[in-house]
Motif scaffolding. Structure first.
Motif, PDB file in Angstrom:
ATOM      1  N   ASP A  64      35.616 -21.882  34.836  1.00 28.52           N
ATOM      2  CA  ASP A  64      36.127 -21.227  35.658  1.00 28.52           C
ATOM      3  C   ASP A  64      37.591 -20.534  36.087  1.00 28.52           C
ATOM      4  N   SER A  65      38.087 -21.459  35.495  1.00 26.34           N
ATOM      5  CA  SER A  65      39.251 -20.650  34.954  1.00 26.34           C
ATOM      6  C   SER A  65      39.386 -19.762  33.660  1.00 26.34           C
ATOM      7  N   VAL A  66      38.207 -19.838  32.857  1.00 26.57           N
ATOM      8  CA  VAL A  66      38.511 -19.257  31.297  1.00 26.57           C
ATOM      9  C   VAL A  66      38.237 -18.052  32.171  1.00 26.57           C
ATOM     10  N   ASN A  67      37.603 -17.876  32.876  1.00 30.20           N
ATOM     11  CA  ASN A  67      36.408 -16.423  33.669  1.00 30.20           C
ATOM     12  C   ASN A  67      37.283 -15.496  34.269  1.00 30.20           C
ATOM     13  N   SER A  68      38.012 -16.550  35.001  1.00 31.35           N
ATOM     14  CA  SER A  68      39.360 -15.689  36.001  1.00 31.35           C
ATOM     15  C   SER A  68      40.555 -15.075  34.870  1.00 31.35           C
ATOM     16  N   LEU A  69      40.612 -15.216  33.953  1.00 30.89           N
ATOM     17  CA  LEU A  69      41.421 -14.980  32.789  1.00 30.89           C
ATOM     18  C   LEU A  69      40.730 -13.908  32.001  1.00 30.89           C
ATOM     19  N   LYS A  70      39.832 -13.811  32.122  1.00 30.69           N
ATOM     20  CA  LYS A  70      38.921 -12.943  30.791  1.00 30.69           C
ATOM     21  C   LYS A  70      38.908 -11.754  32.383  1.00 30.69           C
ATOM     22  N   ASP A  71      38.651 -12.195  33.251  1.00 30.53           N
ATOM     23  CA  ASP A  71      38.780 -10.955  34.252  1.00 30.53           C
ATOM     24  C   ASP A  71      39.909 -10.071  34.517  1.00 30.53           C
ATOM     25  N   VAL A  73      42.940 -10.082  31.964  1.00 26.97           N
ATOM     26  CA  VAL A  73      42.304  -9.924  30.761  1.00 26.97           C
ATOM     27  C   VAL A  73      41.732  -8.075  30.461  1.00 26.97           C
ATOM     28  N   ARG A  74      40.750  -8.133  31.614  1.00 25.30           N
ATOM     29  CA  ARG A  74      39.653  -7.323  31.850  1.00 25.30           C
ATOM     30  C   ARG A  74      40.835  -5.913  32.181  1.00 25.30           C
ATOM     31  N   SER A  75      40.895  -6.699  33.697  1.00 19.04           N
ATOM     32  CA  SER A  75      41.472  -5.340  34.442  1.00 19.04           C
ATOM     33  C   SER A  75      42.790  -5.163  34.186  1.00 19.04           C
TER      34      SER A  75
END
Length: 190
Positions: A64-71, A73-75
Motif C-alpha cells: 500500500d505504501s509502495v502504491n501510494s508512492l507510485k501514485d 510519482v505518477r502525479s
C-alpha cells in the motif's frame, strides 16, 4: 487484443474455417472457451493465494505504501493534471493587479505622510510668526510705567536726574543699510 487488428482476426477466422471445417468449428470454439475459462480461474486462485500469503506476512501494508508512492510519482511525472486549468496570462494578470494595488497603497500612504509633514510645517511656521509678532505687539501696546517718585529713595532720584541730563539714546529701530554702489562691469567705461 494481442496486437491483432480486425483484418488479422478476420484472416485467422477464414483460415480456421477452411482448415477445421464448418461442422467442427463450434466444438473447437467451445474447447478454446473452456481452456480460457480454466486459465482465468487458475490465475484468480493463484492471485488470491498470493494475496493471502502477503496479508499474513504484512506485505500488504508495504505494498500500500509502495502504491501510494507510485501514485505520488505518477502525479509528479504527469504534468497534464497540474496544468489542466492553466489559462495563459492569468497569473501574470493577477500579479500585475496585485503589484498595482500595492503600489497604489504605498503611493497613498506616502502622499498622506507628506501632507501631514507639510501641515506640521505650516503649524510650526504659523507658531513662529505669532511668537515674533507677540513681542513687537507687546512693546507697542504696553504703556510705559513710571515709578512713583515717592517710592524712590534719594540715591535713585539722583541717578534718575543724571539719566535725564545724558543725551537721549537712539530708537531701537535698526537703520536701513546704505545702498551699495554697483561696481562697474568690466569692459564698460563710466
Amino acid at each position: 487484443m494481442f496486437g491483432l487488428g480486425w483484418a488479422e482476426i478476420l484472416v485467422a477466422a477464414v483460415v480456421g474455417l477452411i482448415v477445421i471445417g464448418p461442422k467442427e468449428l463450434p466444438g473447437v470454439f467451445r474447447k478454446i472457451g473452456q481452456f480460457v475459462g480454466k486459465a482465468k480461474a487458475m490465475a484468480r486462485d493463484f492471485s488470491r493465494a498470493m494475496n493471502d500469503a502477503a496479508d499474513d506476512a504484512g506485505v500488504k501494508d508495504a505494498m500500500d505504501s509502495v502504491n501510494s508512492l507510485k501514485d505520488g510519482v505518477r502525479s509528479v511525472s504527469d504534468p497534464t493534471t497540474k496544468w489542466k486549468d492553466f489559462v495563459p496570462g492569468s497569473e501574470i494578470g493577477k500579479l500585475s493587479e496585485e503589484r498595482a494595488e500595492k503600489a497604489k497603497k504605498m503611493h497613498d500612504a506616502m502622499a498622506e505622510r507628506a501632507q501631514q509633514r507639510l501641515d506640521a510645517e505650516k503649524v510650526t511656521k504659523a507658531a513662529a510668526a505669532q511668537e515674533t509678532q507677540k513681542p513687537a505687539a507687546a512693546k507697542k501696546t504696553a504703556p510705559a510705567k513710571k515709578p512713583a517718585a515717592a517710592k524712590k529713595p534719594a540715591a535713585a532720584k539722583k541717578s534718575a536726574a543724571a539719566k535725564k541730563s545724558a543725551p537721549a539714546k537712539k530708537s531701537a529701530m535698526p537703520k536701513k543699510p546704505a545702498a551699495k554702489k554697483a561696481a562697474p562691469k568690466p569692459g564698460k567705461e563710466t
